[in-house]
Enzyme design. Structure first.
Site, PDB file in Angstrom:
ATOM      1  N   ASP A  37      46.562  23.781  -5.684  1.00  0.00           N
ATOM      2  CA  ASP A  37      45.542  24.902  -6.302  1.00  0.00           C
ATOM      3  C   ASP A  37      44.698  25.260  -6.528  1.00  0.00           C
ATOM      4  O   ASP A  37      45.375  25.803  -8.227  1.00  0.00           O
ATOM      5  CB  ASP A  37      47.477  25.361  -6.462  1.00  0.00           C
ATOM      6  CG  ASP A  37      48.599  25.745  -5.312  1.00  0.00           C
ATOM      7  OD1 ASP A  37      48.135  24.295  -3.956  1.00  0.00           O
ATOM      8  OD2 ASP A  37      49.166  24.642  -5.386  1.00  0.00           O
ATOM      9  N   ASP A  61      46.271  20.927 -14.754  1.00  0.00           N
ATOM     10  CA  ASP A  61      45.991  21.332 -16.190  1.00  0.00           C
ATOM     11  C   ASP A  61      46.292  22.968 -15.616  1.00  0.00           C
ATOM     12  O   ASP A  61      46.490  23.166 -16.985  1.00  0.00           O
ATOM     13  CB  ASP A  61      44.694  21.178 -16.192  1.00  0.00           C
ATOM     14  CG  ASP A  61      44.000  21.737 -15.515  1.00  0.00           C
ATOM     15  OD1 ASP A  61      44.066  21.146 -14.252  1.00  0.00           O
ATOM     16  OD2 ASP A  61      42.810  22.363 -15.856  1.00  0.00           O
ATOM     17  N   GLU A  68      49.416  11.065  -0.767  1.00  0.00           N
ATOM     18  CA  GLU A  68      48.845  11.914  -1.520  1.00  0.00           C
ATOM     19  C   GLU A  68      48.172  13.333  -1.024  1.00  0.00           C
ATOM     20  O   GLU A  68      47.677  12.880  -0.127  1.00  0.00           O
ATOM     21  CB  GLU A  68      47.254  11.070  -1.707  1.00  0.00           C
ATOM     22  CG  GLU A  68      46.799  11.918  -3.017  1.00  0.00           C
ATOM     23  CD  GLU A  68      44.801  11.691  -4.336  1.00  0.00           C
ATOM     24  OE1 GLU A  68      44.407  10.651  -3.705  1.00  0.00           O
ATOM     25  OE2 GLU A  68      45.208  12.864  -4.421  1.00  0.00           O
ATOM     26  N   GLU A  95      44.119  14.810   3.767  1.00  0.00           N
ATOM     27  CA  GLU A  95      42.937  15.884   2.837  1.00  0.00           C
ATOM     28  C   GLU A  95      42.432  17.243   4.723  1.00  0.00           C
ATOM     29  O   GLU A  95      41.869  16.449   5.559  1.00  0.00           O
ATOM     30  CB  GLU A  95      42.299  15.073   2.627  1.00  0.00           C
ATOM     31  CG  GLU A  95      40.295  16.061   1.808  1.00  0.00           C
ATOM     32  CD  GLU A  95      40.868  17.292   0.859  1.00  0.00           C
ATOM     33  OE1 GLU A  95      41.793  16.903   0.063  1.00  0.00           O
ATOM     34  OE2 GLU A  95      40.467  18.837   1.193  1.00  0.00           O
ATOM     35  N   ASP A 110      45.749  19.112   7.244  1.00  0.00           N
ATOM     36  CA  ASP A 110      46.886  20.440   7.395  1.00  0.00           C
ATOM     37  C   ASP A 110      48.157  20.096   6.293  1.00  0.00           C
ATOM     38  O   ASP A 110      48.774  20.066   7.485  1.00  0.00           O
ATOM     39  CB  ASP A 110      46.770  21.536   7.176  1.00  0.00           C
ATOM     40  CG  ASP A 110      47.233  22.517   7.097  1.00  0.00           C
ATOM     41  OD1 ASP A 110      48.231  22.176   5.640  1.00  0.00           O
ATOM     42  OD2 ASP A 110      46.790  23.728   7.033  1.00  0.00           O
ATOM     43  N   LYS A 127      45.096  32.373 -10.833  1.00  0.00           N
ATOM     44  CA  LYS A 127      46.084  34.464 -10.450  1.00  0.00           C
ATOM     45  C   LYS A 127      47.040  35.158 -10.562  1.00  0.00           C
ATOM     46  O   LYS A 127      46.910  33.960  -8.884  1.00  0.00           O
ATOM     47  CB  LYS A 127      44.838  35.451  -9.978  1.00  0.00           C
ATOM     48  CG  LYS A 127      43.397  35.562 -10.464  1.00  0.00           C
ATOM     49  CD  LYS A 127      42.111  36.266 -10.453  1.00  0.00           C
ATOM     50  CE  LYS A 127      40.723  36.527 -11.258  1.00  0.00           C
ATOM     51  NZ  LYS A 127      39.548  36.483 -10.234  1.00  0.00           N
TER      52      LYS A 127
HETATM   53  C1  LIG Z   1      41.875  21.221  -6.601  1.00  0.00           C
HETATM   54  S1  LIG Z   1      41.300  19.615  -5.240  1.00  0.00           S
HETATM   55  C2  LIG Z   1      41.671  18.139  -6.256  1.00  0.00           C
HETATM   56  C3  LIG Z   1      41.752  16.776  -5.827  1.00  0.00           C
HETATM   57  C4  LIG Z   1      42.600  15.342  -6.344  1.00  0.00           C
HETATM   58  N1  LIG Z   1      43.648  15.993  -5.873  1.00  0.00           N
HETATM   59  C5  LIG Z   1      41.931  15.615  -7.458  1.00  0.00           C
HETATM   60  O1  LIG Z   1      43.603  16.023  -8.185  1.00  0.00           O
HETATM   61  O2  LIG Z   1      40.957  15.565  -7.937  1.00  0.00           O
HETATM   62  C6  LIG Z   1      42.695  19.970  -4.476  1.00  0.00           C
HETATM   63  C7  LIG Z   1      42.316  19.410  -2.706  1.00  0.00           C
HETATM   64  O3  LIG Z   1      43.600  19.921  -2.069  1.00  0.00           O
HETATM   65  C8  LIG Z   1      43.170  19.746  -1.164  1.00  0.00           C
HETATM   66  N2  LIG Z   1      43.915  21.088  -0.139  1.00  0.00           N
HETATM   67  C9  LIG Z   1      44.340  21.920   0.037  1.00  0.00           C
HETATM   68  N3  LIG Z   1      44.814  22.541   0.376  1.00  0.00           N
HETATM   69  C10 LIG Z   1      45.158  22.031   1.466  1.00  0.00           C
HETATM   70  C11 LIG Z   1      46.201  21.092   2.746  1.00  0.00           C
HETATM   71  N4  LIG Z   1      47.160  22.595   3.325  1.00  0.00           N
HETATM   72  N5  LIG Z   1      46.404  20.126   3.511  1.00  0.00           N
HETATM   73  C12 LIG Z   1      45.624  19.277   3.295  1.00  0.00           C
HETATM   74  N6  LIG Z   1      44.777  19.002   1.772  1.00  0.00           N
HETATM   75  C13 LIG Z   1      45.078  20.323   1.562  1.00  0.00           C
HETATM   76  C14 LIG Z   1      41.642  20.628  -0.865  1.00  0.00           C
HETATM   77  O4  LIG Z   1      40.823  20.070   0.675  1.00  0.00           O
HETATM   78  C15 LIG Z   1      41.386  19.840  -2.525  1.00  0.00           C
HETATM   79  O5  LIG Z   1      40.886  18.734  -1.267  1.00  0.00           O
END
Ligand SMILES: C[S@@+](CC[C@H](N)C(=O)[O-])C[C@H]1O[C@@H](n2cnc3c(N)ncnc32)[C@H](O)[C@@H]1O
Length: 229
Positions: A126, A162, A51, A76, A104, A130
């Site tokens: 994401d 969404d 995930e 994460e 990352d 915008k």
């Molecule tokens: C909008 S949140 C959605 C969280 C979860 N997937 C959910 O549906 O509830 C996006 C998640 O992706 C993580 N994220 C963003 N860029 C990332 C990256 N380059 N590598 C790993 N995680 C990342 C963020 O920290 C955040 O926890």
């Protein structure tokens, strides 16, 4: 901050209470067993699911509970959530089948061995809609190429969101690659009406409770392309 606008992992000397967040094992060409910290045996490798960005982590815990054969890892970028969710996985007794690492995805995915993943989940990525933020999306060519390389032939890539523009961006990025075939409810389409994995992400639950529509896309990794699977 990273180019994506998220805090990047802090060095071990940082005062962050989560500076010791769990990290992937060192090295390249990581196998599913190495990632899960299991002994390498002559038996088949575990079928590992990934995930990307689990956030508060509900999906991973529910997936491990729903299916006793699932092995899943979360990557994460936020130290805090990686630490807390990894600890929850461990204390729930699923530690041998699940881990969450503070990584990352853009730097971590190239370190997975080719074909080491059976499924990849991207739930509600994401959180910017915008147009000028489009360059922050994870669905950039290098990440998608690495996904295709790490996913085994026959493996699945599942994306849900969404935000229609986000769904379209992922659909375009995936369909620009030669190695994916749509695997939705209807032949030739990637669209799925429901999430078939017996587990929901935190954002998925919130969006559904608010009665908002969710776009779900599923693709199957097909043989031959990119030379890696
Ligand atoms: C909008 S949140 C959605 C969280 C979860 N997937 C959910 O549906 O509830 C996006 C998640 O992706 C993580 N994220 C963003 N860029 C990332 C990256 N380059 N590598 C790993 N995680 C990342 C963020 O920290 C955040 O926890």
């Amino acid at each position: 901050m990273s180019a994506a606008g998220y805090p990047v992992s802090e060095p071990a000397s940082s005062r962050s209470p989560y500076a010791a967040a769990p990290r992937l094992p060192p090295g390249e060409g990581l196998t599913a067993a190495q990632i899960l910290g299991l002994p390498e045996t002559a038996n088949a490798e575990p079928r590992l699911e990934l995930e990307i960005g689990p956030g508060r982590g509900g999906f991973i815990l529910e997936r491990l509970t729903a299916d006793p054969h699932v092995c899943i890892v979360g990557l994460e970028i936020r130290l805090k959530w990686a630490s807390l969710v990894d600890e929850r996985v461990r204390s729930s007794g699923h530690g041998g089948r699940g881990r969450v690492f503070a990584e990352d995805i853009r730097a971590a995915l190239p370190r997975f061995s080719p074909g080491s993943l059976a499924r990849v989940f991207i739930h509600f990525p994401d959180p910017w809609w915008k147009k000028r933020h489009a360059k922050r999306r994870l669905a950039q060519t290098d990440v998608m190429d690495q996904l295709a390389r790490a996913l085994a032939t026959g493996g699945e890539l599942f994306v849900q969101t969404d935000v229609w523009d986000t769904a379209r961006a992922y659909r375009d990025a995936i369909e620009a690659l030669p190695g994916f075939a749509p695997h939705g409810d209807v032949e030739g389409s990637p669209l799925l009406a429901e999430n078939p994995y017996g587990a929901r992400s935190p954002r998925e639950r919130r969006v559904m409770a608010d009665g908002m529509p969710v776009t779900r896309l599923r693709y199957r990794r097909v043989a031959g392309a990119l030379g890696a699977a």
